[in-house]
Design a protein around this motif. Structure first.
Motif, PDB file in Angstrom:
ATOM      1  N   GLU A  83       7.372  -2.476   8.083  1.00  0.00           N
ATOM      2  CA  GLU A  83       6.703  -1.236   8.474  1.00  0.00           C
ATOM      3  C   GLU A  83       5.701  -0.776   7.410  1.00  0.00           C
ATOM      4  OE1 GLU A  83       8.985   1.370  10.710  1.00  0.00           O
ATOM      5  OE2 GLU A  83       7.838   3.175  10.201  1.00  0.00           O
ATOM      6  N   VAL A  84       6.051  -0.993   6.146  1.00  0.00           N
ATOM      7  CA  VAL A  84       5.108  -0.668   5.063  1.00  0.00           C
ATOM      8  C   VAL A  84       3.808  -1.446   5.280  1.00  0.00           C
ATOM      9  CG1 VAL A  84       4.637  -0.980   2.598  1.00  0.00           C
ATOM     10  CG2 VAL A  84       6.838  -0.049   3.328  1.00  0.00           C
ATOM     11  N   ILE A  85       3.942  -2.730   5.569  1.00  0.00           N
ATOM     12  CA  ILE A  85       2.762  -3.577   5.746  1.00  0.00           C
ATOM     13  C   ILE A  85       1.940  -3.125   6.959  1.00  0.00           C
ATOM     14  CG2 ILE A  85       1.960  -5.943   6.181  1.00  0.00           C
ATOM     15  CD1 ILE A  85       4.574  -6.922   4.891  1.00  0.00           C
ATOM     16  N   ILE A  86       2.640  -2.868   8.062  1.00  0.00           N
ATOM     17  CA  ILE A  86       1.932  -2.533   9.302  1.00  0.00           C
ATOM     18  C   ILE A  86       1.240  -1.175   9.211  1.00  0.00           C
ATOM     19  CG2 ILE A  86       2.250  -2.022  11.761  1.00  0.00           C
ATOM     20  CD1 ILE A  86       4.554  -4.096  11.706  1.00  0.00           C
ATOM     21  N   THR A  87       1.953  -0.193   8.647  1.00  0.00           N
ATOM     22  CA  THR A  87       1.364   1.146   8.556  1.00  0.00           C
ATOM     23  C   THR A  87       0.136   1.141   7.663  1.00  0.00           C
ATOM     24  OG1 THR A  87       3.650   1.893   8.545  1.00  0.00           O
ATOM     25  CG2 THR A  87       1.972   3.572   8.270  1.00  0.00           C
ATOM     26  N   CYS A  88       0.202   0.383   6.578  1.00  0.00           N
ATOM     27  CA  CYS A  88      -0.912   0.401   5.629  1.00  0.00           C
ATOM     28  C   CYS A  88      -2.141  -0.305   6.180  1.00  0.00           C
ATOM     29  CB  CYS A  88      -0.487  -0.206   4.306  1.00  0.00           C
ATOM     30  SG  CYS A  88       0.590   0.928   3.425  1.00  0.00           S
ATOM     31  N   ARG A  89      -1.920  -1.220   7.083  1.00  0.00           N
ATOM     32  CA  ARG A  89      -3.031  -1.944   7.683  1.00  0.00           C
ATOM     33  C   ARG A  89      -3.960  -0.994   8.434  1.00  0.00           C
ATOM     34  NH1 ARG A  89      -0.612  -6.565  11.018  1.00  0.00           N
ATOM     35  NH2 ARG A  89       0.125  -7.230   8.975  1.00  0.00           N
ATOM     36  N   LYS A  90      -3.383   0.081   9.004  1.00  0.00           N
ATOM     37  CA  LYS A  90      -4.219   0.984   9.800  1.00  0.00           C
ATOM     38  C   LYS A  90      -4.277   2.375   9.186  1.00  0.00           C
ATOM     39  CE  LYS A  90      -0.269   1.674  12.643  1.00  0.00           C
ATOM     40  NZ  LYS A  90       0.662   1.252  13.604  1.00  0.00           N
ATOM     41  N   LEU A  91      -4.185   2.421   7.890  1.00  0.00           N
ATOM     42  CA  LEU A  91      -4.235   3.707   7.201  1.00  0.00           C
ATOM     43  C   LEU A  91      -5.635   4.314   7.315  1.00  0.00           C
ATOM     44  CD1 LEU A  91      -2.150   5.283   5.530  1.00  0.00           C
ATOM     45  CD2 LEU A  91      -3.135   4.265   3.494  1.00  0.00           C
ATOM     46  N   PRO A  92      -5.752   5.533   7.871  1.00  0.00           N
ATOM     47  CA  PRO A  92      -7.088   6.109   8.057  1.00  0.00           C
ATOM     48  C   PRO A  92      -7.659   6.651   6.742  1.00  0.00           C
ATOM     49  CG  PRO A  92      -5.414   7.639   8.831  1.00  0.00           C
ATOM     50  CD  PRO A  92      -4.680   6.411   8.368  1.00  0.00           C
ATOM     51  N   LEU A 109       1.555  10.890   3.539  1.00  0.00           N
ATOM     52  CA  LEU A 109       2.741  10.499   2.775  1.00  0.00           C
ATOM     53  C   LEU A 109       2.555   9.111   2.155  1.00  0.00           C
ATOM     54  CD1 LEU A 109       5.772  10.645   1.970  1.00  0.00           C
ATOM     55  CD2 LEU A 109       6.297   9.780   4.263  1.00  0.00           C
ATOM     56  N   ILE A 110       2.017   8.197   2.947  1.00  0.00           N
ATOM     57  CA  ILE A 110       1.788   6.846   2.440  1.00  0.00           C
ATOM     58  C   ILE A 110       0.790   6.884   1.279  1.00  0.00           C
ATOM     59  CG2 ILE A 110       0.823   4.583   3.022  1.00  0.00           C
ATOM     60  CD1 ILE A 110       3.123   4.620   4.685  1.00  0.00           C
ATOM     61  N   ASP A 111      -0.285   7.655   1.457  1.00  0.00           N
ATOM     62  CA  ASP A 111      -1.291   7.746   0.399  1.00  0.00           C
ATOM     63  C   ASP A 111      -0.682   8.307  -0.887  1.00  0.00           C
ATOM     64  OD1 ASP A 111      -3.891   6.711   0.634  1.00  0.00           O
ATOM     65  OD2 ASP A 111      -4.359   8.121   2.237  1.00  0.00           O
ATOM     66  N   LYS A 112       0.138   9.328  -0.734  1.00  0.00           N
ATOM     67  CA  LYS A 112       0.789   9.923  -1.912  1.00  0.00           C
ATOM     68  C   LYS A 112       1.703   8.908  -2.590  1.00  0.00           C
ATOM     69  CE  LYS A 112       1.057  14.865  -1.236  1.00  0.00           C
ATOM     70  NZ  LYS A 112       1.683  15.656  -0.170  1.00  0.00           N
ATOM     71  N   THR A 113       2.400   8.138  -1.767  1.00  0.00           N
ATOM     72  CA  THR A 113       3.338   7.164  -2.329  1.00  0.00           C
ATOM     73  C   THR A 113       2.591   6.061  -3.076  1.00  0.00           C
ATOM     74  OG1 THR A 113       4.740   7.638  -0.423  1.00  0.00           O
ATOM     75  CG2 THR A 113       5.345   5.757  -1.762  1.00  0.00           C
ATOM     76  N   ILE A 114       1.454   5.645  -2.534  1.00  0.00           N
ATOM     77  CA  ILE A 114       0.644   4.625  -3.207  1.00  0.00           C
ATOM     78  C   ILE A 114       0.254   5.101  -4.607  1.00  0.00           C
ATOM     79  CG2 ILE A 114      -1.608   3.461  -3.167  1.00  0.00           C
ATOM     80  CD1 ILE A 114      -1.351   3.470  -0.085  1.00  0.00           C
ATOM     81  N   GLN A 115      -0.059   6.391  -4.712  1.00  0.00           N
ATOM     82  CA  GLN A 115      -0.477   6.929  -6.008  1.00  0.00           C
ATOM     83  C   GLN A 115       0.617   6.831  -7.064  1.00  0.00           C
ATOM     84  OE1 GLN A 115      -2.838  10.331  -6.342  1.00  0.00           O
ATOM     85  NE2 GLN A 115      -4.179   9.752  -4.670  1.00  0.00           N
ATOM     86  N   THR A 116       1.867   6.746  -6.634  1.00  0.00           N
ATOM     87  CA  THR A 116       2.951   6.683  -7.618  1.00  0.00           C
ATOM     88  C   THR A 116       3.179   5.264  -8.150  1.00  0.00           C
ATOM     89  OG1 THR A 116       4.690   6.270  -5.991  1.00  0.00           O
ATOM     90  CG2 THR A 116       4.154   8.572  -6.430  1.00  0.00           C
ATOM     91  N   LEU A 117       2.581   4.279  -7.523  1.00  0.00           N
ATOM     92  CA  LEU A 117       2.783   2.901  -8.004  1.00  0.00           C
ATOM     93  C   LEU A 117       2.085   2.708  -9.353  1.00  0.00           C
ATOM     94  CD1 LEU A 117       2.059   0.739  -4.796  1.00  0.00           C
ATOM     95  CD2 LEU A 117       4.285   1.418  -5.690  1.00  0.00           C
ATOM     96  N   PRO A 118       2.684   1.932 -10.245  1.00  0.00           N
ATOM     97  CA  PRO A 118       1.985   1.589 -11.493  1.00  0.00           C
ATOM     98  C   PRO A 118       0.692   0.829 -11.183  1.00  0.00           C
ATOM     99  CG  PRO A 118       4.310   0.976 -11.618  1.00  0.00           C
ATOM    100  CD  PRO A 118       4.050   1.385 -10.202  1.00  0.00           C
ATOM    101  N   ASP A 119      -0.338   1.035 -12.027  1.00  0.00           N
ATOM    102  CA  ASP A 119      -1.672   0.440 -11.807  1.00  0.00           C
ATOM    103  C   ASP A 119      -1.646  -1.012 -11.333  1.00  0.00           C
ATOM    104  OD1 ASP A 119      -3.110   2.671 -12.471  1.00  0.00           O
ATOM    105  OD2 ASP A 119      -3.452   2.095 -14.553  1.00  0.00           O
ATOM    106  N   ILE A 120      -0.912  -1.844 -12.057  1.00  0.00           N
ATOM    107  CA  ILE A 120      -1.019  -3.279 -11.780  1.00  0.00           C
ATOM    108  C   ILE A 120      -0.461  -3.642 -10.403  1.00  0.00           C
ATOM    109  CG2 ILE A 120      -1.000  -3.964 -14.217  1.00  0.00           C
ATOM    110  CD1 ILE A 120       1.908  -4.911 -13.754  1.00  0.00           C
ATOM    111  N   TYR A 121       0.464  -2.839  -9.918  1.00  0.00           N
ATOM    112  CA  TYR A 121       0.990  -3.091  -8.579  1.00  0.00           C
ATOM    113  C   TYR A 121       0.119  -2.443  -7.515  1.00  0.00           C
ATOM    114  CZ  TYR A 121       5.037  -4.718 -11.117  1.00  0.00           C
ATOM    115  OH  TYR A 121       5.853  -5.416 -11.972  1.00  0.00           O
ATOM    116  N   ARG A 122      -0.359  -1.239  -7.829  1.00  0.00           N
ATOM    117  CA  ARG A 122      -1.149  -0.503  -6.841  1.00  0.00           C
ATOM    118  C   ARG A 122      -2.421  -1.258  -6.477  1.00  0.00           C
ATOM    119  NH1 ARG A 122      -1.889   3.795  -9.415  1.00  0.00           N
ATOM    120  NH2 ARG A 122      -3.914   3.014 -10.023  1.00  0.00           N
ATOM    121  N   GLU A 123      -3.103  -1.789  -7.491  1.00  0.00           N
ATOM    122  CA  GLU A 123      -4.364  -2.502  -7.219  1.00  0.00           C
ATOM    123  C   GLU A 123      -4.162  -3.642  -6.233  1.00  0.00           C
ATOM    124  OE1 GLU A 123      -6.592  -1.892 -11.488  1.00  0.00           O
ATOM    125  OE2 GLU A 123      -5.591  -3.788 -11.058  1.00  0.00           O
ATOM    126  N   VAL A 124      -3.163  -4.444  -6.515  1.00  0.00           N
ATOM    127  CA  VAL A 124      -2.904  -5.593  -5.645  1.00  0.00           C
ATOM    128  C   VAL A 124      -2.517  -5.114  -4.244  1.00  0.00           C
ATOM    129  CG1 VAL A 124      -1.400  -7.572  -5.260  1.00  0.00           C
ATOM    130  CG2 VAL A 124      -2.226  -7.094  -7.557  1.00  0.00           C
TER     131      VAL A 124
END
Ligand SMILES: [Zn+2]
Lengths: 85, 187
Positions: free
Chosen positions: A47-56, B123-138
């Motif tokens: 779900e992480v993969i799928i949701t991020c694929r269509k993140l607006p 929520l997803i965007d906020k969670t991405i921001q919490t990842l350490p740089d080297i993981y977030r970039e990838v």
């Protein structure tokens, strides 16, 4: 020979990409058949993969948007709600 | 001297149609709003200056994407190292026998309403921001921008296996963080 839940977690990417050798894949299939937590874990990983694929894309912050428009010499006002006083 | 061609790339059009793309990509890669504003500004100024050299529009989005990724990476290299919150290793959530520690509970099912969908994106965007740089970039380049691992490896000067392993680790971190969020919300 059996795999643990931890090993399942480690192999999920290869499992979903179908990059595991068939013996290993069978072991994971077998484990996932009988282990509810791993089944849920797999669904969530996917779900992480799928949701991020269509993140607006979010709109630009209003203040930054007007600053940027000015800087670029755009005539149009930014397509945002009017500033509140 | 205004031309009327609808499809001509003008600063207005670049601003309207591409600024959000550039901004969101930079923000996700850098994990920080003000850095993203700096990069967006630099990239768009550079683009607008070069607009007359751009005849074929087909190549424009790809070119802009690459310029933005490179600008974000350069920005990160030159900025001071961020204080990063410690993110637990997802594989620490297993005991010595390899069993899950604690419960793995399903997430609330995906509601159809658009309001909640946008809440979920936030929520997803906020969670991405919490990842350490080297993981977030990838993670951003692979799972959001959908670049192939080989291209990410080249951009980040990593081997393909290193990209794969960081990507996997990042997804596990995302899963953990989201689970944590839903558990907290419930209680
Ligand atoms: Zn299991």
């Amino acid at each position: 020979m059996n795999v643990t839940c931890k090993q399942v977690a480690e192999l999920l990417a290869d499992y979903l990409n179908e990059e595991l050798e068939s013996e290993q894949k069978n072991l994971l299939d077998w484990h996932l058949c009988g282990c509810v937590p791993c089944k849920i874990y797999l669904v969530q990983y996917r779900e992480v993969i799928i949701t991020c694929r269509k993140l607006p894309d979010a709109p630009l912050p209003t203040e930054f948007s007007s600053r940027l428009a000015k800087l670029l010499g755009c005539k149009e006002p930014p397509p945002q709600e009017p500033p509140t006083e | 001297m205004a031309t009327t061609a609808d499809l001509e790339l003008t600063p207005d059009r670049v601003f309207r149609e591409y600024a959000p793309r550039v901004y969101n990509l930079a923000r996700r890669m850098l994990g920080n709003d003000s850095d993203a504003e700096d990069v967006t500004q630099d990239v768009l100024l550079q683009v607008v200056r070069k607009l007359d050299t751009f005849r074929g529009e087909a190549a424009f989005p790809t070119w802009l994407h690459r310029v933005t990724v490179n600008a974000a990476l350069a920005h990160r290299r030159k900025r001071a190292r961020r204080e990063e919150g410690r993110v637990a290793d997802p594989l620490d959530n297993f005991d010595n026998d390899g069993h899950h520690v604690g419960h793995v509970r399903p997430w609330p099912s995906n509601p159809e309403s658009n309001v909640l969908a946008s809440e979920q994106a936030e929520l997803i965007d906020k969670t991405i921001q919490t990842l350490p740089d080297i993981y977030r970039e990838v993670f951003v380049l692979a799972d959001i921008e959908q670049l192939p691992n080989s291209e990410i490896a080249e951009l980040l000067e990593l081997s393909v296996p290193a990209v794969k392993s960081r990507l996997h680790r990042a997804r596990l971190m995302m899963r953990d963080a989201l689970s944590h969020h839903f558990e907290e919300r419930k209680s």
